[in-house]
Design an enzyme around this catalytic site. Structure first.
Site, PDB file in Angstrom:
ATOM      1  N   GLY A  93     -11.332  20.267 102.422  1.00  0.00           N
ATOM      2  CA  GLY A  93      -9.990  19.709 102.500  1.00  0.00           C
ATOM      3  C   GLY A  93      -9.421  19.715 103.896  1.00  0.00           C
ATOM      4  N   HIS A 136       2.455  17.206 103.324  1.00  0.00           N
ATOM      5  CA  HIS A 136       2.379  17.992 102.098  1.00  0.00           C
ATOM      6  C   HIS A 136       2.744  17.102 100.928  1.00  0.00           C
ATOM      7  CE1 HIS A 136       1.282  22.015 103.310  1.00  0.00           C
ATOM      8  NE2 HIS A 136       2.142  21.978 104.311  1.00  0.00           N
ATOM      9  N   ILE A 138       5.103  16.537  98.908  1.00  0.00           N
ATOM     10  CA  ILE A 138       6.355  15.785  98.793  1.00  0.00           C
ATOM     11  C   ILE A 138       6.329  14.499  99.616  1.00  0.00           C
ATOM     12  CG2 ILE A 138       7.515  17.073 100.656  1.00  0.00           C
ATOM     13  CD1 ILE A 138      10.070  16.904  98.910  1.00  0.00           C
ATOM     14  N   ASP A 166      -0.285  17.054  94.660  1.00  0.00           N
ATOM     15  CA  ASP A 166      -1.439  17.913  94.923  1.00  0.00           C
ATOM     16  C   ASP A 166      -2.434  17.938  93.771  1.00  0.00           C
ATOM     17  OD1 ASP A 166      -0.666  18.619  97.440  1.00  0.00           O
ATOM     18  OD2 ASP A 166       0.035  20.625  96.917  1.00  0.00           O
TER      19      ASP A 166
END
Length: 380
Positions: A93, A136, A138, A166
């Site tokens: 990731g 992130h 959001i 996520d």
């Protein structure tokens, strides 16, 4: 005590996965593969992830094993490639290009193991103007339009924890992708490949039905104005007299009829599609729910098809009779946690081991995967 692979614990028994330690959707995807029976070896970095989470409580590392390797050292990348040679799937990731700079990118790994499925988990994806930028959950769901649909029309959009981006748009799409690629790799003439799982792609894809409704003119592109986003008075949440909430969703006529009957509103509001009276209906339902506690309303709707349920907290949910009967939550090692899902009739899954502690399984993995170089060199 180090953990060895346990045979016969799910449909992915026999599948080997290397997880390069990260945060969020990558570890969750690897946990799901481990829950389904895969032998997941997490490559932790020296010193941990630095997030302040006690590894003994990090449930996303359950059913896995851990080795510690420094990918910035001379030997670290070589040991990862030793594991890759024996693996079916790798999950990483990092930002685009980081794995390549560390010497464990797709080219190096596929050269070592042409059948490898190389799963890449990012927010923005491997290419595009934002690929190299930080982000992130959001921000990813904001850009795809997904966030704009959630919340009240007269308030800013509501943040749905990090579940929509996520884990739904990220982890689950990565798992679907790597399993599909594994199926291809195992077919005659099949080969390994790179799976580019981007949260923006998955979060956008989740809204496919909504885009169809938008195109058909049955969805308004504004928050709180539609059937499924809180705009409908019989699809939403209502406060009770004790500060609790009830979730309401009787969309079909027969369920709506039961709902308004139990509320004592059947004669006043028999037609759920009388849109001119929706505000009046919402006010009446609001007033009714405020006359009793959450527990009292739960009893009123128990055993009915009115599609009404109490809104439970995280700590309350495991004790609900239905979830308890299904063992939707289990306790393992003193930690209450969601059980693996979905369920399989021939290859049942379970929580087999607690969170993998960094480096605790080095000896066992070295033996099981036949990578003796993983073992620390003894000092004179």
């Amino acid at each position: 005590m180090a953990k060895g692979p346990t045979p016969g614990h799910g449909p992915l028994t026999g599948v080997r996965v290397v997880e390069l330690a990260g945060i969020g959707p990558g570890p969750f995807a690897a946990m799901l593969l481990a829950d389904l029976g895969a032998d997941v070896v997490r490559v932790d970095r020296p010193g941990g992830a630095g997030l302040g989470i006690d590894p003994a409580s990090d449930l996303t590392n359950r059913n896995k094993r851990s080795v510690v390797l420094d990918l910035k050292s001379d030997e670290g990348p070589a040991r990862v490639l030793d594991l890759v040679e024996r693996a079916d799937i790798l999950i990483e990731g990092y930002r685009p290009g980081v794995a390549e700079r560390l010497g464990v990118g797709p080219d190096a790994c596929l050269a070592r193991n042409p059948k490898l499925v190389y799963g890449r988990m990012t927010g923005w994806g491997q290419d595009g103007p934002l690929a190299d930028r930080a982000g992130h959950d959001i921000a990813y769901i904001a850009l795809t339009g997904t966030l704009s649909m959630i919340g009240s029309p007269d308030e800013p959009p509501t943040v749905p924890a990090n579940l929509v981006g996520d884990y739904a748009g990220g982890s689950l799409y990565l798992v679907v992708g790597v399993l599909a690629a594994l199926q291809h790799a195992r077919t005659p003439g099949g080969s390994g490949q790179v799976v580019d799982a981007a949260i923006v792609d998955g979060a956008a894809h989740l809204a496919t039905m909504i885009h169809g409704m938008l195109a058909a003119g049955s969805w308004q592109d504004r928050r709180g104005a539609n059937l499924l986003d809180g705009g409908c008075p019989f699809y939403g949440t209502y406060a009770t007299s004790d500060g609790g909430h009830m979730a309401v969703g009787p969309l079909e006529q027969q369920f709506y009829a039961e709902f308004v009957r139990l509320l004592g509103l059947a004669e006043a509001f028999p037609d759920r599609w009388d849109l001119a009276r929706w505000d009046e209906l919402r006010a009446a339902v609001t007033e009714r729910f405020l006359t009793r506690t959450r527990t009292e309303w739960t009893e009123v709707f128990a055993g009915t098809d009115a599609c009404v349920a109490p809104v439970l907290s995280l700590t309350e949910a495991p004790h609900h009779p239905h979830l308890a009967a299904r063992s939707t939550f289990v306790e393992h090692g003193g930690l209450t946690q969601p059980a693996p899902a979905p369920r399989f009739s021939a290859t049942p899954v379970s929580v087999r081991t607690g969170p993998a502690l960094p480096g605790a399984d080095t000896e066992a993995v070295a033996a099981d995967w036949d990578v003796p170089a993983l073992r620390p060199t003894p000092h004179d």
